[in-house]
Design a protein around this motif. Structure first.
Motif, PDB file in Angstrom:
ATOM      1  N   GLN A  78     -36.681 -15.614 -13.583  1.00 36.87           N
ATOM      2  CA  GLN A  78     -35.557 -14.753 -13.225  1.00 36.87           C
ATOM      3  C   GLN A  78     -34.547 -15.557 -12.412  1.00 36.87           C
ATOM      4  O   GLN A  78     -34.918 -16.296 -11.499  1.00 36.87           O
ATOM      5  N   VAL A  79     -33.277 -15.413 -12.760  1.00 34.89           N
ATOM      6  CA  VAL A  79     -32.214 -16.143 -12.068  1.00 34.89           C
ATOM      7  C   VAL A  79     -31.435 -15.238 -11.127  1.00 34.89           C
ATOM      8  O   VAL A  79     -31.128 -15.611  -9.998  1.00 34.89           O
ATOM      9  N   GLY A  80     -31.082 -14.028 -11.573  1.00 35.19           N
ATOM     10  CA  GLY A  80     -30.297 -13.160 -10.708  1.00 35.19           C
ATOM     11  C   GLY A  80     -30.050 -11.796 -11.314  1.00 35.19           C
ATOM     12  O   GLY A  80     -30.507 -11.487 -12.416  1.00 35.19           O
ATOM     13  N   THR A  81     -29.322 -10.981 -10.579  1.00 32.73           N
ATOM     14  CA  THR A  81     -28.914  -9.650 -11.033  1.00 32.73           C
ATOM     15  C   THR A  81     -27.442  -9.456 -10.705  1.00 32.73           C
ATOM     16  O   THR A  81     -26.990  -9.823  -9.613  1.00 32.73           O
ATOM     17  N   VAL A  82     -26.699  -8.916 -11.651  1.00 32.11           N
ATOM     18  CA  VAL A  82     -25.283  -8.608 -11.449  1.00 32.11           C
ATOM     19  C   VAL A  82     -25.045  -7.160 -11.850  1.00 32.11           C
ATOM     20  O   VAL A  82     -25.785  -6.600 -12.666  1.00 32.11           O
ATOM     21  N   SER A  94     -25.710  -2.835 -14.854  1.00 35.39           N
ATOM     22  CA  SER A  94     -26.218  -4.028 -14.184  1.00 35.39           C
ATOM     23  C   SER A  94     -27.144  -4.769 -15.131  1.00 35.39           C
ATOM     24  O   SER A  94     -27.627  -4.218 -16.123  1.00 35.39           O
ATOM     25  N   THR A  96     -30.368  -7.858 -15.074  1.00 34.28           N
ATOM     26  CA  THR A  96     -31.232  -8.887 -14.503  1.00 34.28           C
ATOM     27  C   THR A  96     -31.402  -9.949 -15.582  1.00 34.28           C
ATOM     28  O   THR A  96     -31.840  -9.634 -16.693  1.00 34.28           O
ATOM     29  N   TYR A  98     -32.333 -14.022 -17.065  1.00 37.79           N
ATOM     30  CA  TYR A  98     -33.396 -15.017 -16.993  1.00 37.79           C
ATOM     31  C   TYR A  98     -32.990 -16.312 -17.694  1.00 37.79           C
ATOM     32  O   TYR A  98     -32.259 -16.297 -18.691  1.00 37.79           O
ATOM     33  N   ALA A 137     -24.238 -19.309 -14.517  1.00 39.41           N
ATOM     34  CA  ALA A 137     -25.205 -19.244 -13.419  1.00 39.41           C
ATOM     35  C   ALA A 137     -26.558 -19.809 -13.840  1.00 39.41           C
ATOM     36  O   ALA A 137     -27.235 -20.486 -13.056  1.00 39.41           O
ATOM     37  N   ARG A 141     -28.611 -23.032 -12.339  1.00 34.01           N
ATOM     38  CA  ARG A 141     -30.014 -22.993 -11.935  1.00 34.01           C
ATOM     39  C   ARG A 141     -30.799 -24.123 -12.605  1.00 34.01           C
ATOM     40  O   ARG A 141     -31.613 -24.790 -11.960  1.00 34.01           O
TER      41      ARG A 141
END
Length: 230
Positions: A78-82, A94, A96, A98, A137, A141
């Protein structure tokens, strides 16, 4: 007050090293529904509403096993959530997202294709929603984690040579990496039980035979005590 519509998705940035072109590729799907029907986008699934996923991990596996991906993953994280009210024209949404890596080249479906990771990340290849910024993003990473871990080796599969390791680190870090630095890292991985010498050789550049090593801990990465940034 009635609840407003809301969507949450899990999106996968699946990366692959294309040996033919010598570049990193990103898996995209051609959307068959509005909004943006017919456009290329990241593979994703909706996780809120009438779904059976009990966790994000379940949702990732559902997406991986679907015809939007359908590939065995050498790595995922997992990298992030926007999320905001503007990224999806339908409603507040939104995602999440990967980073995922596949090592083996496979035949894709008609609705799938590999695109240049660099071209999507820098916006040269336009994607719907905010998928370009998500890919940027994920690329960041991949770069940052590759400075201090064995992550790039996931692109090479279960057996590879030192020159191949040098090549993939140089590609991911976008600069030449010294062969001696890579050999030191491979030695650390061998001492830590992550690799072993196979006694086999494969043809490399110019047809010269290159000794190979085998991966003993597939799906695991090693964190080095020194970074390439030092």
């Amino acid at each position: 007050m009635p609840l407003s519509p809301y969507l949450h998705t899990v999106d996968l940035c699946v990366l692959f090293y294309c040996r033919a072109s010598g570049e990193l590729k990103l898996l995209l799907n051609k959307r068959d529904a509005e909004p943006f029907a017919g456009h290329w986008a990241l593979p994703g699934v909706v996780v809120n509403g009438g779904v059976q996923d009990l966790s994000l991990k379940d949702a990732v596996e559902r997406l991986r096993a679907s015809d939007k991906v359908g590939l065995d993953l050498a790595w995922s994280e997992q990298v992030g959530t926007v999320g905001d009210a503007f990224r999806d024209p339908r409603c507040w949404s939104s995602s999440t997202y990967y980073l995922a890596i596949v090592a083996d080249e496979v035949e894709l479906g008609e609705h799938q294709a590999w695109f240049s990771l660099a071209g999507v990340a820098d916006g040269s290849i336009k994607l719907p929603f905010d998928h370009n910024s998500i890919v940027a993003a994920v690329q960041e990473r991949l770069f940052s984690k590759s400075l201090y871990s064995s992550l790039p080796l996931m692109f090479l599969g279960d057996e590879f040579s030192a020159p191949e390791a040098t090549m993939i680190f140089s590609l991911v870090l976008a600069r030449p990496v010294l062969k001696t630095s890579i050999r030191q890292r491979l030695l650390k991985l061998t001492e830590a039980g992550y690799l072993r010498e196979t006694g086999r050789k494969k043809n490399g550049e110019g047809g010269r035979p290159q000794a190979t090593v085998a991966v003993l801990k597939p799906g695991e990465i090693y964190f080095f005590d020194r970074s390439f940034a030092e």
